[in-house]
Scaffold this motif. Structure first.
Motif, PDB file in Angstrom:
ATOM      1  N   GLN A  48       4.589 -18.196   3.557  1.00  0.00           N
ATOM      2  CA  GLN A  48       3.615 -17.674   4.505  1.00  0.00           C
ATOM      3  C   GLN A  48       3.234 -16.233   4.173  1.00  0.00           C
ATOM      4  O   GLN A  48       2.054 -15.854   4.233  1.00  0.00           O
ATOM      5  CB  GLN A  48       4.181 -17.750   5.917  1.00  0.00           C
ATOM      6  N   GLY A  49       4.229 -15.429   3.831  1.00  0.00           N
ATOM      7  CA  GLY A  49       3.963 -14.023   3.516  1.00  0.00           C
ATOM      8  C   GLY A  49       3.080 -13.853   2.299  1.00  0.00           C
ATOM      9  O   GLY A  49       2.185 -12.996   2.275  1.00  0.00           O
ATOM     10  N   VAL A  50       3.304 -14.671   1.264  1.00  0.00           N
ATOM     11  CA  VAL A  50       2.477 -14.595   0.064  1.00  0.00           C
ATOM     12  C   VAL A  50       1.038 -15.019   0.384  1.00  0.00           C
ATOM     13  O   VAL A  50       0.078 -14.426  -0.136  1.00  0.00           O
ATOM     14  CB  VAL A  50       3.075 -15.459  -1.064  1.00  0.00           C
ATOM     15  N   ALA A  51       0.874 -15.992   1.245  1.00  0.00           N
ATOM     16  CA  ALA A  51      -0.475 -16.416   1.636  1.00  0.00           C
ATOM     17  C   ALA A  51      -1.203 -15.289   2.365  1.00  0.00           C
ATOM     18  O   ALA A  51      -2.392 -15.034   2.115  1.00  0.00           O
ATOM     19  CB  ALA A  51      -0.404 -17.667   2.512  1.00  0.00           C
ATOM     20  N   VAL A  52      -0.502 -14.604   3.256  1.00  0.00           N
ATOM     21  CA  VAL A  52      -1.112 -13.464   3.967  1.00  0.00           C
ATOM     22  C   VAL A  52      -1.442 -12.351   2.983  1.00  0.00           C
ATOM     23  O   VAL A  52      -2.518 -11.743   3.039  1.00  0.00           O
ATOM     24  CB  VAL A  52      -0.175 -12.965   5.083  1.00  0.00           C
ATOM     25  N   LEU A  53      -0.514 -12.074   2.062  1.00  0.00           N
ATOM     26  CA  LEU A  53      -0.744 -11.032   1.064  1.00  0.00           C
ATOM     27  C   LEU A  53      -1.972 -11.347   0.215  1.00  0.00           C
ATOM     28  O   LEU A  53      -2.792 -10.465  -0.074  1.00  0.00           O
ATOM     29  CB  LEU A  53       0.490 -10.877   0.176  1.00  0.00           C
ATOM     30  N   ALA A  54      -2.106 -12.594  -0.199  1.00  0.00           N
ATOM     31  CA  ALA A  54      -3.255 -12.984  -1.009  1.00  0.00           C
ATOM     32  C   ALA A  54      -4.554 -12.789  -0.243  1.00  0.00           C
ATOM     33  O   ALA A  54      -5.560 -12.330  -0.795  1.00  0.00           O
ATOM     34  CB  ALA A  54      -3.116 -14.444  -1.451  1.00  0.00           C
ATOM     35  N   ASP A  55      -4.543 -13.107   1.034  1.00  0.00           N
ATOM     36  CA  ASP A  55      -5.745 -12.935   1.844  1.00  0.00           C
ATOM     37  C   ASP A  55      -6.107 -11.461   1.968  1.00  0.00           C
ATOM     38  O   ASP A  55      -7.275 -11.089   1.858  1.00  0.00           O
ATOM     39  CB  ASP A  55      -5.525 -13.549   3.227  1.00  0.00           C
ATOM     40  N   VAL A  56      -5.116 -10.600   2.174  1.00  0.00           N
ATOM     41  CA  VAL A  56      -5.365  -9.155   2.250  1.00  0.00           C
ATOM     42  C   VAL A  56      -5.885  -8.637   0.922  1.00  0.00           C
ATOM     43  O   VAL A  56      -6.845  -7.851   0.861  1.00  0.00           O
ATOM     44  CB  VAL A  56      -4.080  -8.404   2.652  1.00  0.00           C
ATOM     45  N   CYS A  57      -5.275  -9.077  -0.162  1.00  0.00           N
ATOM     46  CA  CYS A  57      -5.670  -8.620  -1.494  1.00  0.00           C
ATOM     47  C   CYS A  57      -7.106  -9.041  -1.812  1.00  0.00           C
ATOM     48  O   CYS A  57      -7.890  -8.264  -2.381  1.00  0.00           O
ATOM     49  CB  CYS A  57      -4.701  -9.188  -2.529  1.00  0.00           C
ATOM     50  N   ARG A  58      -7.468 -10.271  -1.427  1.00  0.00           N
ATOM     51  CA  ARG A  58      -8.839 -10.734  -1.655  1.00  0.00           C
ATOM     52  C   ARG A  58      -9.828  -9.918  -0.825  1.00  0.00           C
ATOM     53  O   ARG A  58     -10.880  -9.494  -1.307  1.00  0.00           O
ATOM     54  CB  ARG A  58      -8.942 -12.222  -1.298  1.00  0.00           C
ATOM     55  N   ARG A  59      -9.460  -9.664   0.429  1.00  0.00           N
ATOM     56  CA  ARG A  59     -10.358  -8.924   1.320  1.00  0.00           C
ATOM     57  C   ARG A  59     -10.548  -7.474   0.870  1.00  0.00           C
ATOM     58  O   ARG A  59     -11.646  -6.931   0.910  1.00  0.00           O
ATOM     59  CB  ARG A  59      -9.791  -8.957   2.736  1.00  0.00           C
ATOM     60  N   GLU A  60      -9.477  -6.842   0.410  1.00  0.00           N
ATOM     61  CA  GLU A  60      -9.528  -5.429   0.058  1.00  0.00           C
ATOM     62  C   GLU A  60     -10.023  -5.178  -1.366  1.00  0.00           C
ATOM     63  O   GLU A  60     -10.657  -4.144  -1.633  1.00  0.00           O
ATOM     64  CB  GLU A  60      -8.137  -4.802   0.222  1.00  0.00           C
ATOM     65  N   PHE A  61      -9.713  -6.100  -2.293  1.00  0.00           N
ATOM     66  CA  PHE A  61     -10.005  -5.844  -3.703  1.00  0.00           C
ATOM     67  C   PHE A  61     -10.770  -6.966  -4.397  1.00  0.00           C
ATOM     68  O   PHE A  61     -11.052  -6.886  -5.595  1.00  0.00           O
ATOM     69  CB  PHE A  61      -8.704  -5.572  -4.467  1.00  0.00           C
ATOM     70  N   GLY A  62     -11.072  -8.037  -3.681  1.00  0.00           N
ATOM     71  CA  GLY A  62     -11.829  -9.122  -4.279  1.00  0.00           C
ATOM     72  C   GLY A  62     -11.022 -10.037  -5.153  1.00  0.00           C
ATOM     73  O   GLY A  62     -11.587 -10.865  -5.878  1.00  0.00           O
ATOM     74  N   VAL A  63      -9.704  -9.922  -5.128  1.00  0.00           N
ATOM     75  CA  VAL A  63      -8.840 -10.819  -5.898  1.00  0.00           C
ATOM     76  C   VAL A  63      -7.707 -11.276  -4.990  1.00  0.00           C
ATOM     77  O   VAL A  63      -7.294 -10.543  -4.087  1.00  0.00           O
ATOM     78  CB  VAL A  63      -8.262 -10.119  -7.141  1.00  0.00           C
ATOM     79  N   PRO A  64      -7.229 -12.495  -5.195  1.00  0.00           N
ATOM     80  CA  PRO A  64      -7.691 -13.458  -6.199  1.00  0.00           C
ATOM     81  C   PRO A  64      -9.021 -14.104  -5.797  1.00  0.00           C
ATOM     82  O   PRO A  64      -9.336 -14.202  -4.610  1.00  0.00           O
ATOM     83  CB  PRO A  64      -6.583 -14.509  -6.209  1.00  0.00           C
ATOM     84  N   ALA A  65      -9.784 -14.527  -6.795  1.00  0.00           N
ATOM     85  CA  ALA A  65     -11.042 -15.215  -6.521  1.00  0.00           C
ATOM     86  C   ALA A  65     -10.785 -16.617  -5.986  1.00  0.00           C
ATOM     87  O   ALA A  65     -11.639 -17.215  -5.347  1.00  0.00           O
ATOM     88  CB  ALA A  65     -11.884 -15.291  -7.795  1.00  0.00           C
ATOM     89  N   ARG A  66      -9.573 -17.139  -6.273  1.00  0.00           N
ATOM     90  CA  ARG A  66      -9.207 -18.470  -5.794  1.00  0.00           C
ATOM     91  C   ARG A  66      -7.991 -18.327  -4.875  1.00  0.00           C
ATOM     92  O   ARG A  66      -7.047 -17.612  -5.188  1.00  0.00           O
ATOM     93  CB  ARG A  66      -8.869 -19.402  -6.957  1.00  0.00           C
ATOM     94  N   ILE A  67      -8.012 -18.969  -3.741  1.00  0.00           N
ATOM     95  CA  ILE A  67      -6.903 -18.975  -2.804  1.00  0.00           C
ATOM     96  C   ILE A  67      -6.411 -20.409  -2.660  1.00  0.00           C
ATOM     97  O   ILE A  67      -7.181 -21.315  -2.325  1.00  0.00           O
ATOM     98  CB  ILE A  67      -7.331 -18.443  -1.419  1.00  0.00           C
ATOM     99  N   ALA A  68      -5.134 -20.625  -2.950  1.00  0.00           N
ATOM    100  CA  ALA A  68      -4.553 -21.975  -2.870  1.00  0.00           C
ATOM    101  C   ALA A  68      -5.380 -22.973  -3.684  1.00  0.00           C
ATOM    102  O   ALA A  68      -5.600 -24.108  -3.289  1.00  0.00           O
ATOM    103  CB  ALA A  68      -4.432 -22.425  -1.417  1.00  0.00           C
ATOM    104  N   ASN A  69      -5.861 -22.505  -4.847  1.00  0.00           N
ATOM    105  CA  ASN A  69      -6.644 -23.316  -5.775  1.00  0.00           C
ATOM    106  C   ASN A  69      -7.963 -23.803  -5.206  1.00  0.00           C
ATOM    107  O   ASN A  69      -8.564 -24.767  -5.686  1.00  0.00           O
ATOM    108  CB  ASN A  69      -5.821 -24.524  -6.260  1.00  0.00           C
ATOM    109  N   VAL A  70      -8.460 -23.135  -4.161  1.00  0.00           N
ATOM    110  CA  VAL A  70      -9.782 -23.433  -3.605  1.00  0.00           C
ATOM    111  C   VAL A  70     -10.626 -22.191  -3.743  1.00  0.00           C
ATOM    112  O   VAL A  70     -10.306 -21.144  -3.187  1.00  0.00           O
ATOM    113  CB  VAL A  70      -9.678 -23.849  -2.120  1.00  0.00           C
ATOM    114  N   GLU A  71     -11.703 -22.280  -4.515  1.00  0.00           N
ATOM    115  CA  GLU A  71     -12.528 -21.106  -4.751  1.00  0.00           C
ATOM    116  C   GLU A  71     -13.274 -20.693  -3.514  1.00  0.00           C
ATOM    117  O   GLU A  71     -13.869 -21.522  -2.814  1.00  0.00           O
ATOM    118  CB  GLU A  71     -13.511 -21.379  -5.891  1.00  0.00           C
ATOM    119  N   ARG A  72     -13.223 -19.392  -3.188  1.00  0.00           N
ATOM    120  CA  ARG A  72     -13.905 -18.865  -2.030  1.00  0.00           C
ATOM    121  C   ARG A  72     -15.169 -18.128  -2.488  1.00  0.00           C
ATOM    122  O   ARG A  72     -15.164 -16.918  -2.690  1.00  0.00           O
ATOM    123  CB  ARG A  72     -12.972 -17.897  -1.272  1.00  0.00           C
TER     124      ARG A  72
END
Length: 413
Positions: A385-409
């Protein structure tokens, strides 16, 4: 009268660190510090050990040093003599071991013994943040030596030592974490250790060997300690029970000759490290250490696998890392545009704590897009759960990762 009624600000010593923030509890997803697995703390066995040793020797608490002298509780030092010989190849006597209030006190004692403002030390480019902050506060110059998959690179160390020699500068020590390096988890091989000892000896520089994580190796196999290979000559060795038993116990140790320990005792001046912790650890370790550590390591390995799988799922190729050989940390590289100092603040607001890379590196630019994640304390599902939240924050703040849970956003671009 409280301190708030008096202004202490004009009286504060110069060059103090930034004030600590008020503690408001752990965040929901806690990936910082050296916390360990709460479910693996051997509570029942520690209770039994405490009961047994207090009934047998509790009256010795009436004296400083537990009738064992200032080096620490003798049964604990005796245990360490056997453990260090079996585990690290170190041959020493109980009178060559000083018990400390955690390995941090050991670090402070060695620094107090050897360093003065303006001195120079060689240190791994990525290393323990506590070592870096202490050296900075002491006014010591640090030269970071780059790492590879086996730890400190000897070609880079040789070049750094040669440059110091040309400039007429004598380094005070080489600080290394050769067995389960912090933060990378690398283990230095025997051949490289021999090369390190040869370089250090040829330049007349002692080695400060930190082995706080060396008990936590996945396959249990490790090279002999530098102290063992040098037969104790020119190497100061420190270790800890914080990672193998429990960090809050605050018990560490220094292995060195009496000529150095006598000087350290004159500096220690704390009337002895915590007595009850030493007594309980000695009682527990004699009976259970050899079975407890493999069980702890097995559980930590499961959590590491969970973390690596979660990062692969949530970040894909945006998160790069080398699988550590043991320990409780994963050192992660994110894309260059990510500033992990900024990311750590945004992530904390979302309930995720992490250690930004610049705090663990002598090269702040190199550490900018890197971070250290401690996987030992959270449960596996909390890690996911924590890694999923971290990925969402990282995408929102820096535009990466371009893919979340292998689903392109696509909308995030």
């Amino acid at each position: 009268m409280t301190s708030a009624s008096f202004d202490f600000a004009p009286l504060l010593a110069p060059n103090l660190p930034v004030p600590a923030a008020r503690w408001n509890g752990f965040p929901k997803y806690n990936f910082i510090g050296g916390h360990n697995d709460a479910e693996r703390v051997p509570v029942d066995q520690l209770i039994a050990a405490a009961t047994a040793v207090l009934r047998r020797e509790g009256a010795s608490l009436a004296t400083y040093g537990l009738n064992s002298g200032p080096l620490g509780y003798r049964p604990l030092r005796d245990f360490l003599v056997a453990k260090l010989k079996r585990h690290a190849g170190i041959t020493c006597t109980a009178d060559e071991i000083l018990i400390t209030s955690g390995s941090l006190q050991g670090l402070d004692l060695v620094n107090s013994l050897l360093l003065a403002p303006g001195d120079t030390v060689l240190i791994e480019q990525e290393t323990y943040g506590g070592a870096l902050t202490r050296l900075t506060r002491l006014g010591v110059k640090t030269i970071g030596v780059p790492l590879d998959g086996e730890g400190m690179r000897m070609d880079a160390l040789a070049a750094a030592l040669a440059d110091l020699k040309r400039r007429g500068v004598q380094a005070k020590y080489i600080y290394t974490i050769p067995t389960v390096q912090n933060p990378t988890g690398a283990i230095m091989g025997t051949a490289r250790r021999a090369e390190l000892l040869k370089l250090a000896q040829s330049h007349g520089v002692p080695i400060f060997e930190d082995e706080c994580y060396s008990d936590l190796i996945w396959d249990g196999e490790r090279p002999p300690a530098l102290h063992a290979m040098a037969k104790g000559s020119g190497v100061i060795h420190i270790g800890s029970f914080s990672k193998s038993i429990a960090p809050a116990l605050r018990v560490g140790y220094i292995v060195a000759g009496w000529d150095l320990l006598a000087r350290m005792l004159a500096l220690k001046q704390d009337a002895g490290s915590g007595a009850l912790e030493q007594m309980v650890l000695a009682e527990f370790c004699a009976a259970h250490f050899n079975t407890h550590v493999p069980a702890l390591t097995s559980g930590l390995r499961v959590k590491l696998d969970t973390l690596m799988e979660a990062l692969a799922e949530q970040f894909g190729t945006s998160a790069e890392f080398e699988e550590p050989k043991g320990g409780i940390f994963l050192w992660v590289k994110l894309p260059d545009q990510v500033d992990t100092l900024k990311l750590s603040q945004a992530a904390l607001a979302a309930g995720v704590s992490l250690n930004p890379g610049p705090e663990w590196s002598t090269d702040k630019a190199f550490g900018k897009s890197r971070l250290r994640l401690c996987f030992a304390n959270p449960a596996p599902e909390t890690i996911r759960q924590g890694v999923a939240v971290l990925a969402d924050v990282c995408r929102r703040e820096f535009g990466v990762p371009a893919r979340i849970a292998n689903v392109e956003r696509a909308a995030a671009r």
